[in-house]
Write a protein that holds these residues in place. Structure first.
Motif, PDB file in Angstrom:
ATOM      1  N   THR A   1      49.968  36.219  33.678  1.00  0.00           N
ATOM      2  CA  THR A   1      48.775  36.283  32.841  1.00  0.00           C
ATOM      3  C   THR A   1      48.206  37.694  32.869  1.00  0.00           C
ATOM      4  N   TYR A   2      47.398  37.993  31.861  1.00  0.00           N
ATOM      5  CA  TYR A   2      46.794  39.321  31.788  1.00  0.00           C
ATOM      6  C   TYR A   2      45.917  39.591  33.007  1.00  0.00           C
ATOM      7  N   LEU A   3      45.204  38.565  33.493  1.00  0.00           N
ATOM      8  CA  LEU A   3      44.374  38.737  34.678  1.00  0.00           C
ATOM      9  C   LEU A   3      45.238  39.055  35.897  1.00  0.00           C
ATOM     10  N   GLU A   4      46.343  38.353  36.044  1.00  0.00           N
ATOM     11  CA  GLU A   4      47.247  38.630  37.163  1.00  0.00           C
ATOM     12  C   GLU A   4      47.800  40.049  37.076  1.00  0.00           C
ATOM     13  N   TYR A   5      48.139  40.475  35.865  1.00  0.00           N
ATOM     14  CA  TYR A   5      48.652  41.833  35.677  1.00  0.00           C
ATOM     15  C   TYR A   5      47.616  42.868  36.098  1.00  0.00           C
TER      16      TYR A   5
ATOM     17  N   VAL B   1      38.197  41.808  32.327  1.00  0.00           N
ATOM     18  CA  VAL B   1      39.072  41.100  31.393  1.00  0.00           C
ATOM     19  C   VAL B   1      38.271  39.969  30.760  1.00  0.00           C
ATOM     20  N   PRO B   2      38.059  39.992  29.440  1.00  0.00           N
ATOM     21  CA  PRO B   2      37.303  38.924  28.786  1.00  0.00           C
ATOM     22  C   PRO B   2      37.898  37.551  29.107  1.00  0.00           C
ATOM     23  N   PRO B   3      37.047  36.541  29.275  1.00  0.00           N
ATOM     24  CA  PRO B   3      37.539  35.199  29.645  1.00  0.00           C
ATOM     25  C   PRO B   3      38.632  34.682  28.720  1.00  0.00           C
ATOM     26  N   GLU B   4      38.512  34.959  27.419  1.00  0.00           N
ATOM     27  CA  GLU B   4      39.495  34.432  26.466  1.00  0.00           C
ATOM     28  C   GLU B   4      40.851  35.130  26.593  1.00  0.00           C
ATOM     29  N   GLN B   5      40.911  36.279  27.306  1.00  0.00           N
ATOM     30  CA  GLN B   5      42.175  36.995  27.478  1.00  0.00           C
ATOM     31  C   GLN B   5      42.798  36.784  28.858  1.00  0.00           C
ATOM     32  N   GLN B   6      42.041  36.233  29.777  1.00  0.00           N
ATOM     33  CA  GLN B   6      42.513  36.166  31.157  1.00  0.00           C
ATOM     34  C   GLN B   6      43.776  35.333  31.316  1.00  0.00           C
ATOM     35  N   GLY B   7      43.901  34.261  30.542  1.00  0.00           N
ATOM     36  CA  GLY B   7      45.045  33.370  30.688  1.00  0.00           C
ATOM     37  C   GLY B   7      46.218  33.699  29.792  1.00  0.00           C
ATOM     38  N   ILE B   8      46.087  34.712  28.932  1.00  0.00           N
ATOM     39  CA  ILE B   8      47.179  35.069  28.033  1.00  0.00           C
ATOM     40  C   ILE B   8      48.342  35.648  28.846  1.00  0.00           C
ATOM     41  N   GLU B   9      49.530  35.133  28.621  1.00  0.00           N
ATOM     42  CA  GLU B   9      50.688  35.604  29.369  1.00  0.00           C
ATOM     43  C   GLU B   9      51.359  36.786  28.669  1.00  0.00           C
TER      44      GLU B   9
ATOM     45  N   LYS C   1      42.261  61.941  38.248  1.00  0.00           N
ATOM     46  CA  LYS C   1      41.382  60.827  37.878  1.00  0.00           C
ATOM     47  C   LYS C   1      42.169  59.524  37.786  1.00  0.00           C
ATOM     48  N   PHE C   2      41.559  58.474  38.337  1.00  0.00           N
ATOM     49  CA  PHE C   2      42.116  57.128  38.279  1.00  0.00           C
ATOM     50  C   PHE C   2      41.200  56.251  37.431  1.00  0.00           C
ATOM     51  N   GLN C   3      41.518  54.975  37.335  1.00  0.00           N
ATOM     52  CA  GLN C   3      40.652  53.980  36.707  1.00  0.00           C
ATOM     53  C   GLN C   3      40.400  52.870  37.720  1.00  0.00           C
ATOM     54  N   LYS C   4      39.125  52.492  37.861  1.00  0.00           N
ATOM     55  CA  LYS C   4      38.768  51.439  38.816  1.00  0.00           C
ATOM     56  C   LYS C   4      38.088  50.295  38.082  1.00  0.00           C
ATOM     57  N   ARG C   5      38.645  49.102  38.269  1.00  0.00           N
ATOM     58  CA  ARG C   5      38.119  47.906  37.617  1.00  0.00           C
ATOM     59  C   ARG C   5      37.986  46.765  38.616  1.00  0.00           C
ATOM     60  N   THR C   6      37.065  45.870  38.326  1.00  0.00           N
ATOM     61  CA  THR C   6      37.051  44.545  38.935  1.00  0.00           C
ATOM     62  C   THR C   6      37.629  43.616  37.877  1.00  0.00           C
ATOM     63  N   PRO C   7      38.901  43.208  38.003  1.00  0.00           N
ATOM     64  CA  PRO C   7      39.569  42.498  36.897  1.00  0.00           C
ATOM     65  C   PRO C   7      38.802  41.293  36.380  1.00  0.00           C
ATOM     66  N   GLU C   8      38.183  40.530  37.274  1.00  0.00           N
ATOM     67  CA  GLU C   8      37.469  39.321  36.848  1.00  0.00           C
ATOM     68  C   GLU C   8      36.281  39.651  35.947  1.00  0.00           C
TER      69      GLU C   8
ATOM     70  N   ARG D   1      45.210  42.540  38.202  1.00  0.00           N
ATOM     71  CA  ARG D   1      45.120  42.539  39.662  1.00  0.00           C
ATOM     72  C   ARG D   1      46.299  43.286  40.277  1.00  0.00           C
ATOM     73  N   ARG D   2      47.469  43.141  39.663  1.00  0.00           N
ATOM     74  CA  ARG D   2      48.694  43.727  40.209  1.00  0.00           C
ATOM     75  C   ARG D   2      48.649  45.250  40.207  1.00  0.00           C
ATOM     76  N   VAL D   3      48.006  45.863  39.211  1.00  0.00           N
ATOM     77  CA  VAL D   3      47.990  47.322  39.116  1.00  0.00           C
ATOM     78  C   VAL D   3      46.714  47.945  39.689  1.00  0.00           C
ATOM     79  N   GLU D   4      45.838  47.127  40.249  1.00  0.00           N
ATOM     80  CA  GLU D   4      44.561  47.627  40.767  1.00  0.00           C
ATOM     81  C   GLU D   4      44.698  48.067  42.224  1.00  0.00           C
ATOM     82  N   PHE D   5      44.240  49.264  42.531  1.00  0.00           N
ATOM     83  CA  PHE D   5      44.222  49.761  43.902  1.00  0.00           C
ATOM     84  C   PHE D   5      42.959  49.297  44.615  1.00  0.00           C
ATOM     85  N   GLY D   6      43.070  49.085  45.918  1.00  0.00           N
ATOM     86  CA  GLY D   6      41.936  48.718  46.755  1.00  0.00           C
ATOM     87  C   GLY D   6      41.644  49.789  47.788  1.00  0.00           C
TER      88      GLY D   6
END
Length: 312
Positions: free
Chosen positions: A85-89, A68-76, A58-65, A91-96
């Motif tokens: 940023t948390y949003l960049e992170y 990730v709550p808006p108030e957390q997206q820019g937290i580094e 089993k994996f986990q599948k997310r659409t990061p946008e 995206r970095r671990v998400e498989f396509g």
């Protein structure tokens, strides 16, 4: 599904396997995001789980946008790839698509099923593009009724994980999804989980509350014994996080099993299944010697045609 399966309590078809009381425990190896964005890591973990005799990855599948709550997206935060940023992170671990195509091929070649926890509606659509045996709603998604409705509309069996939830929230989710094509996983959403918060008797509680639903255990403890105990309490499936190395970077790694422990847990669970038996009392051939040596009064065998009443 056959009429027999439809009439049996706690019975559900997952691909070629039928989950029910008395059937072999369905073993789910949760890779989640322990691959740390590396397809090579994911493929190594798939191979380890298949060799250890586990049934499903089993994996986990997310659409990061969306997740990730808006108030957390820019937290580094600090990551193995530098500060981002948390949003960049996320995206970095998400498989396509390319990664999941490779995962699907590998699992087919190794004869092991795979699926994913879907954290948003586009992820449900993405994962159902593959032949998965069920969809998982993570504990954090139990109260996301829009997401649960989307999962139910696929017609694919749904597993609900019940960590960080009240009984009222669990009942509401079950009412929404329905008891057909449903699995419930007892869980405590702490990584790793202290022994005093595992509350394994909830496996029994959920079995009583939902007699037609297969109940299992999603464990986040560091050891093996609680997962084995969950099986003895009636869990029809067990899910555990897996990792290549518990010292790897990531929030779930410490509560995961490395490949050797993955093998040991599978062996222990299969031996427990043997030890549990079928609940029907009988005299085993291995007992005959002791019977003839030690009993003063030996009762005659039942007359031909009489039936023994088996107490379960």
């Amino acid at each position: 599904m056959s009429l027999l399966h439809a009439l049996r309590p706690r019975s559900i078809q997952l691909g070629p396997r039928v989950l029910s009381d008395g059937a072999p425990t369905y073993l789910i190896a949760e890779i989640g995001i322990n691959h740390n964005g590396s397809l090579d890591n994911a493929l190594l973990l798939i191979q380890s789980a298949a060799r250890a005799g586990w049934d499903c990855i089993k994996f986990q599948k997310r659409t990061p946008e969306l997740c990730v709550p808006p108030e957390q997206q820019g937290i580094e935060r600090e990551t193995p790839w530098g500060r981002m940023t948390y949003l960049e992170y996320r995206r970095r671990v998400e498989f396509g698509r390319p990664e999941y195509d490779a995962i699907d091929r590998a699992c087919r070649e190794l004869g092991i099923a795979w699926t994913a926890s879907c954290w948003d509606e586009p992820s449900v659509e993405f994962i159902t593009g593959y032949d998965v045996p069920f969809l998982k709603a993570a504990s954090a998604s139990l109260t996301d009724h829009t997401l649960l409705k989307t999962m139910r509309q696929t017609g694919i069996p749904v597993m609900l994980s019940t960590g960080m939830s009240t009984l009222a929230e669990i009942r509401a989710a079950v009412r929404l999804v329905g008891t057909q094509q449903l699995l419930l996983a007892h869980s405590t959403s702490t990584y790793p989980c202290p022994v005093g918060e595992l509350n394994l008797r909830m496996v029994t509680t959920l079995r009583k509350l939902f007699p037609w639903v297969p109940v299992g255990y999603s464990g986040h403890e560091t050891g093996l014994a609680p997962s084995c105990l969950a099986v003895s309490l009636g869990a029809t499936f067990v899910e555990r996080h897996v990792t290549l190395d518990r010292a790897m970077w990531g929030s779930d790694q410490a509560a995961s099993l490395d490949p050797p422990r993955l093998c040991r847990l599978a062996r222990k669970i299969r031996r427990i299944e043997q030890a549990l038996g079928n609940g029907i009392k009988k005299v085993y051939p291995s007992e005959y010697g002791a019977l003839t040596r030690l009993r003063r009064v030996i009762t005659p065998p039942p007359a031909a045609g009489l039936r023994l009443i088996a107490l379960r």
